[in-house]
Design an enzyme around this catalytic site. Sequence first.
Site, mmCIF file in Angstrom:
data_model
loop_
_atom_site.group_PDB
_atom_site.id
_atom_site.type_symbol
_atom_site.label_atom_id
_atom_site.label_comp_id
_atom_site.label_asym_id
_atom_site.label_seq_id
_atom_site.Cartn_x
_atom_site.Cartn_y
_atom_site.Cartn_z
ATOM 1 N N ARG A 1 8.203 1.135 -6.508
ATOM 2 C CA ARG A 1 7.831 0.200 -5.456
ATOM 3 C C ARG A 1 9.035 -0.715 -5.294
ATOM 4 O O ARG A 1 9.505 -1.314 -6.264
ATOM 5 C CB ARG A 1 6.579 -0.586 -5.846
ATOM 6 C CG ARG A 1 6.121 -1.617 -4.789
ATOM 7 C CD ARG A 1 6.704 -2.970 -5.063
ATOM 8 N NE ARG A 1 6.131 -4.032 -4.237
ATOM 9 C CZ ARG A 1 6.551 -5.282 -4.222
ATOM 10 N NH1 ARG A 1 7.571 -5.648 -4.986
ATOM 11 N NH2 ARG A 1 5.973 -6.190 -3.460
ATOM 12 N N ASP B 1 10.947 -3.907 -3.851
ATOM 13 C CA ASP B 1 10.644 -5.267 -3.434
ATOM 14 C C ASP B 1 11.546 -5.711 -2.288
ATOM 15 O O ASP B 1 12.771 -5.646 -2.374
ATOM 16 C CB ASP B 1 10.828 -6.209 -4.634
ATOM 17 C CG ASP B 1 10.424 -7.638 -4.324
ATOM 18 O OD1 ASP B 1 9.214 -7.882 -4.209
ATOM 19 O OD2 ASP B 1 11.325 -8.492 -4.202
ATOM 20 N N GLU C 1 8.248 -2.386 0.386
ATOM 21 C CA GLU C 1 7.474 -3.581 0.728
ATOM 22 C C GLU C 1 7.984 -4.093 2.085
ATOM 23 O O GLU C 1 8.767 -5.030 2.166
ATOM 24 C CB GLU C 1 7.630 -4.659 -0.341
ATOM 25 C CG GLU C 1 6.742 -5.871 -0.081
ATOM 26 C CD GLU C 1 7.196 -7.126 -0.809
ATOM 27 O OE1 GLU C 1 6.367 -8.029 -1.004
ATOM 28 O OE2 GLU C 1 8.393 -7.214 -1.171
ATOM 29 N N ASP D 1 0.607 -18.816 -5.680
ATOM 30 C CA ASP D 1 1.391 -18.728 -6.903
ATOM 31 C C ASP D 1 1.672 -20.144 -7.422
ATOM 32 O O ASP D 1 2.059 -21.021 -6.649
ATOM 33 C CB ASP D 1 2.692 -18.007 -6.538
ATOM 34 C CG ASP D 1 3.774 -18.041 -7.601
ATOM 35 O OD1 ASP D 1 3.458 -18.320 -8.749
ATOM 36 O OD2 ASP D 1 4.939 -17.778 -7.245
ATOM 37 N N ARG E 1 -2.022 -15.912 -10.421
ATOM 38 C CA ARG E 1 -1.477 -15.067 -11.487
ATOM 39 C C ARG E 1 -2.037 -15.467 -12.850
ATOM 40 O O ARG E 1 -1.338 -15.413 -13.867
ATOM 41 C CB ARG E 1 0.057 -15.150 -11.488
ATOM 42 C CG ARG E 1 0.682 -14.680 -10.181
ATOM 43 C CD ARG E 1 2.181 -14.871 -10.138
ATOM 44 N NE ARG E 1 2.742 -14.402 -8.862
ATOM 45 C CZ ARG E 1 4.028 -14.438 -8.533
ATOM 46 N NH1 ARG E 1 4.906 -14.938 -9.400
ATOM 47 N NH2 ARG E 1 4.437 -14.002 -7.371
#
Length: 648
Positions: A316, A318, A347, A502, A506
Amino acid sequence: RAARTSRTAMVMAASAPRTHVGVTSPGRVSLTRRGVRATSVLGSCHGSSGASRGAIQVSLRTNNEHHERTKHVVRSSDDTGGNYSTFKANEVSHDHGRNEAVIQPSPVDPGCPFDWWKDAVVYQIFPDRFALDPNGPALAGAKLDAWGSAPQIRSFQGGSLRGITANLDYIQSLGVNTLYLTPVFLSTANHRYHPSDFMKVDPLLGGEDAMRELVDACHARGMRFILDGVFNHTGRGHWAFTSLLDAQEQSPYVDWFLPKEFPVRAYDVARHDVNYECWWDLPDLPKLNFRNEGVREHVLEVAAYWVKEFGIDGWRLDYPIEIYPKFWREFRDVVRKENKAAVTIGELFGVRPDDVGEDGHFDSLMNYAFGTCAVGFVGGGVALRQDDAIGGDYQITPVDADGFRKNYGDVCFAYQSKHKPGPSSNPGGRNNLGAGSAHPAMLMNLFDSHDTARALWMLRGDASALKLLTLMQQCVPGPPMMYQGTEVGQTGALGLEGSGRDPHNRQAFPWHSRDSWNQDILNHTKKMGVLRNGSLALRRGGLRWRDVFERQSEKGDTERLVNDPKLIVWERFFDRPGDGPNALCVFHADTTDGTETLFVETGFGPEVAVKTLFASNDETIIVGKTTDSRGRVAVNMGAQSGLVVGPA
């Protein structure tokens, strides 16, 4: 290679924050780089790329700060780097007629090595916050916050790779067959998007041995493993950047980065006064210079290394939009050379059919567009909340059934209309995935992640809406992705009334507080895994909208078309009978009332025996055991309910 020169001596220092000890000079030295081209601009996800510097207005999130400011988004490029596709509404908008297929079927294709991805059920893990090592801390003597304490921007809670391995039974019980981990690189940050070394597993997570154990354990269970790679920047502690700070313009790695003047200062400097290019103006994220051959070679070496040495099944990637597209094609080729079945997932936000597929740059994308549509529909009856996650790229607006059909239909049409079955037109294509865009069944569908507020927070704690949302996610083409903790009802560390952003989204997985688990959501999630894995139509079938009717007389000889703003129906179908049975999916989002008996077109044909594959509650039922002479099935729908029907 330049990447390996004098590297070992710098690794130890790279693992911790440090004070700048570079060259001191009474003056500031301007930098002129030889052989470096000017950068070009890339606008917003729905913008365009060009040859001059430009600006977009964004709502910028940095740690706990919130700034409204003009931000210049710059990507590295060269004359042959290519461009990312531009979203234009008139190119993808399409008014689908009644019973017209929005998506064509994508049956099993043995000729495509990564055809497995269409059957993936993905679980996203944030390693520092998922599970502790059952044998004790991975690194003795490390200072860690207590597990389950309020998450902080900088502190660690000690989650480890062996903690994940120890809980694979639990993960598989959700129906998950693919893990996706955020970065595990050596890093000074708990999220590890500040890499200090792309070739090392952070010892706080257990190091290389723990990584091999986890990937091997996944493979032994028939599971796949996707790793997050962040390559447009490093952390300040990266060994090449510390060389730049120490040796300044004499560093062998001076052109790996983009200093504006000397001496380069990375610490004790105001955020907007840093004198080197950094990601989103964050001093702790110096941008890599992808016009430098050594940078490109090193990142390609990293791409191959993790596939070869650890056996990961894909990357994946970023925020790849700040690196020119041609590089990502090279990245994918290198990955496929090591494992032809490995996937790359970009992404990218918005609708980008030209960037994905065999003739694009990635095999798959994170399809946040699904979340935008689906959360907006199931949350239409509640006061939706959202923050400015991901710089405002993920925005949700309440929509009714017509709005969902229009918006999601346009997303699907954009990809499907540019997908051409058969061999790739790219000379380097080595499989039967097809030409043009990826099929929508390759897109990874999600509605929240470590980068967004949690879905249950956005839905103000409405568990029934979340359950309907997860059902819709299982019933569309493309691998569904769930972020750890969604399945037990986590809303964020500050609860429904606090911030959802955030670092509060998390928080640690609540192994320490099992009595807080929402068992209803958990049980529903497990049923979703069984449903998805047990139905080929839900994974591979095409998608077409279906109509709903009401009978208007006691004899049932008159009827009218139902246009309920809270009701959506689609069929997942195959063109060829041998590909598998079809499935009918019905979703009713009204928060208070159920429906009268409805007659729903199935596409199964007349007088076909039917069965319930899933029903949300006791009020949601099939009336009768077969379709009628017109191929319709009679159903009753409860409030906030879903129903999946198949041929018996």
